[in-house]
Design a protein around this motif. Structure first.
Motif, PDB file in Angstrom:
ATOM      1  N   ASP A  97     -10.142  39.568  -1.265  1.00  0.00           N
ATOM      2  CA  ASP A  97     -10.130  39.906   0.157  1.00  0.00           C
ATOM      3  C   ASP A  97     -11.429  39.456   0.799  1.00  0.00           C
ATOM      4  N   HIS A  98     -11.582  39.754   2.111  1.00  0.00           N
ATOM      5  CA  HIS A  98     -12.772  39.369   2.860  1.00  0.00           C
ATOM      6  C   HIS A  98     -13.413  40.547   3.582  1.00  0.00           C
ATOM      7  N   THR A  99     -12.621  41.482   4.040  1.00  0.00           N
ATOM      8  CA  THR A  99     -12.993  42.712   4.768  1.00  0.00           C
ATOM      9  C   THR A  99     -13.464  42.447   6.193  1.00  0.00           C
ATOM     10  N   VAL A 100     -13.567  41.190   6.591  1.00  0.00           N
ATOM     11  CA  VAL A 100     -13.954  40.818   7.958  1.00  0.00           C
ATOM     12  C   VAL A 100     -13.032  39.683   8.409  1.00  0.00           C
ATOM     13  N   TRP A 101     -13.034  39.375   9.707  1.00  0.00           N
ATOM     14  CA  TRP A 101     -12.240  38.247  10.194  1.00  0.00           C
ATOM     15  C   TRP A 101     -12.811  36.944   9.653  1.00  0.00           C
ATOM     16  N   GLY A 102     -11.941  35.964   9.547  1.00  0.00           N
ATOM     17  CA  GLY A 102     -12.380  34.660   9.072  1.00  0.00           C
ATOM     18  C   GLY A 102     -11.550  33.536   9.672  1.00  0.00           C
ATOM     19  N   LEU A 103     -12.175  32.385   9.822  1.00  0.00           N
ATOM     20  CA  LEU A 103     -11.517  31.159  10.272  1.00  0.00           C
ATOM     21  C   LEU A 103     -11.781  30.078   9.236  1.00  0.00           C
ATOM     22  N   VAL A 104     -10.766  29.284   8.935  1.00  0.00           N
ATOM     23  CA  VAL A 104     -10.889  28.241   7.928  1.00  0.00           C
ATOM     24  C   VAL A 104     -10.406  26.930   8.529  1.00  0.00           C
ATOM     25  N   GLY A 105     -11.252  25.910   8.477  1.00  0.00           N
ATOM     26  CA  GLY A 105     -10.897  24.594   8.985  1.00  0.00           C
ATOM     27  C   GLY A 105     -10.913  23.563   7.875  1.00  0.00           C
ATOM     28  N   GLY A 106      -9.846  22.817   7.741  1.00  0.00           N
ATOM     29  CA  GLY A 106      -9.789  21.767   6.733  1.00  0.00           C
ATOM     30  C   GLY A 106     -10.653  20.587   7.133  1.00  0.00           C
ATOM     31  N   LEU A 107     -11.469  20.090   6.214  1.00  0.00           N
ATOM     32  CA  LEU A 107     -12.340  18.956   6.503  1.00  0.00           C
ATOM     33  C   LEU A 107     -11.990  17.733   5.666  1.00  0.00           C
ATOM     34  N   ALA A 139      -6.494  31.407  10.034  1.00  0.00           N
ATOM     35  CA  ALA A 139      -7.317  32.614  10.178  1.00  0.00           C
ATOM     36  C   ALA A 139      -6.890  33.679   9.170  1.00  0.00           C
ATOM     37  N   VAL A 140      -7.831  34.554   8.850  1.00  0.00           N
ATOM     38  CA  VAL A 140      -7.570  35.734   8.029  1.00  0.00           C
ATOM     39  C   VAL A 140      -8.312  36.912   8.647  1.00  0.00           C
ATOM     40  N   SER A 141      -7.839  38.104   8.362  1.00  0.00           N
ATOM     41  CA  SER A 141      -8.571  39.332   8.696  1.00  0.00           C
ATOM     42  C   SER A 141      -7.781  40.496   8.122  1.00  0.00           C
ATOM     43  N   PRO A 142      -8.418  41.647   7.939  1.00  0.00           N
ATOM     44  CA  PRO A 142      -7.658  42.811   7.489  1.00  0.00           C
ATOM     45  C   PRO A 142      -6.497  43.149   8.419  1.00  0.00           C
ATOM     46  N   ARG A 143      -6.596  42.792   9.686  1.00  0.00           N
ATOM     47  CA  ARG A 143      -5.547  43.103  10.657  1.00  0.00           C
ATOM     48  C   ARG A 143      -4.328  42.217  10.486  1.00  0.00           C
ATOM     49  N   ILE A 144      -4.514  40.936  10.187  1.00  0.00           N
ATOM     50  CA  ILE A 144      -3.390  39.998  10.135  1.00  0.00           C
ATOM     51  C   ILE A 144      -3.048  39.556   8.709  1.00  0.00           C
ATOM     52  N   GLY A 145      -3.835  39.941   7.741  1.00  0.00           N
ATOM     53  CA  GLY A 145      -3.623  39.529   6.359  1.00  0.00           C
ATOM     54  C   GLY A 145      -4.915  39.020   5.770  1.00  0.00           C
ATOM     55  N   ASP A 146      -5.361  39.646   4.680  1.00  0.00           N
ATOM     56  CA  ASP A 146      -6.735  39.447   4.218  1.00  0.00           C
ATOM     57  C   ASP A 146      -6.826  39.143   2.724  1.00  0.00           C
TER      58      ASP A 146
END
Length: 201
Positions: A97-107, A139-146
């Motif tokens: 898990d992460h416990t915070v919001w996150g954004l992931v961009g493919g490079l 995106a990920v977060s505890p709210r939308i899936g973490d």
């Protein structure tokens, strides 16, 4: 400053990361709700990963055994951090898990995320899988899936993604999970690098 000098600075690789950091800092200064952070922050990240010409080689180097998490920037107030994840062929994370919001961009390359949801008995089951290609953002977060597992989806080359988290991700107490039992083990990831890029060079 002349227009030619301004253009030269804009084209410098570090300027692209600095522009992203400034944009996200301005967004977070308004203390927005998470949906706005993910939407507008995702747009900023999409612009950053639209071209693969700015990440310093020192923060793009794979390890023969372990995936690498290189710190690119940490906000002094711990509002966010920016890291590059570098996956060698066949490398992947445990379910975590992460416990915070996150954004992931493919490079670079191709990254596969397998999502998990907890069941009533505490175990986890796979809820879906997706592939992240260069220029795409998720995106990920505890709210939308973490909770997920992330892997390099290529067997013959490294893959790189840029991750942005709502805290200093290398210092946050998180969890890895045994999906069959739901048993959790705490961990703090730290960083693979001792230095960060000089955004003002």
């Amino acid at each position: 400053m002349s227009q030619s000098n301004q253009a030269s600075q804009t084209n410098q690789p570090n300027q692209k990361l600095l522009t992203f950091v400034r944009g996200l800092s301005a967004l977070l200064h308004a203390n927005p709700a998470e949906p706005r952070i993910l939407e507008e922050g995702g747009q900023l990240l999409a612009r950053l990963v639209a071209q693969d010409d700015w990440l310093p080689e020192a923060f793009a180097a794979p390890h023969p055994t372990y995936y690498q998490q290189y710190l690119l920037y940490a906000d002094p107030f711990d509002r966010f951090s920016v890291v590059s994840f570098v996956w060698g062929p066949g490398q992947k994370t445990p379910v975590h898990d992460h416990t915070v919001w996150g954004l992931v961009g493919g490079l670079r390359g191709r990254e596969r995320a397998t999502d998990y949801v907890r069941q009533a008995d505490g175990s986890f089951v796979v809820s879906g899988s997706s592939v992240l290609l260069p220029g795409q953002v998720t995106a990920v977060s505890p709210r939308i899936g973490d909770v997920h597992e992330v892997a390099n989806d290529l067997a013959d080359q490294a893959s790189i993604s840029i991750h942005v988290y709502g805290g200093n991700i290398g210092r946050i107490d998180r969890h890895v999970f045994d999906p069959a039992t739901g048993a959790a083990k705490s961990f703090v990831s730290g960083y693979a690098s001792a230095l960060v890029p000089n955004l003002w060079s």
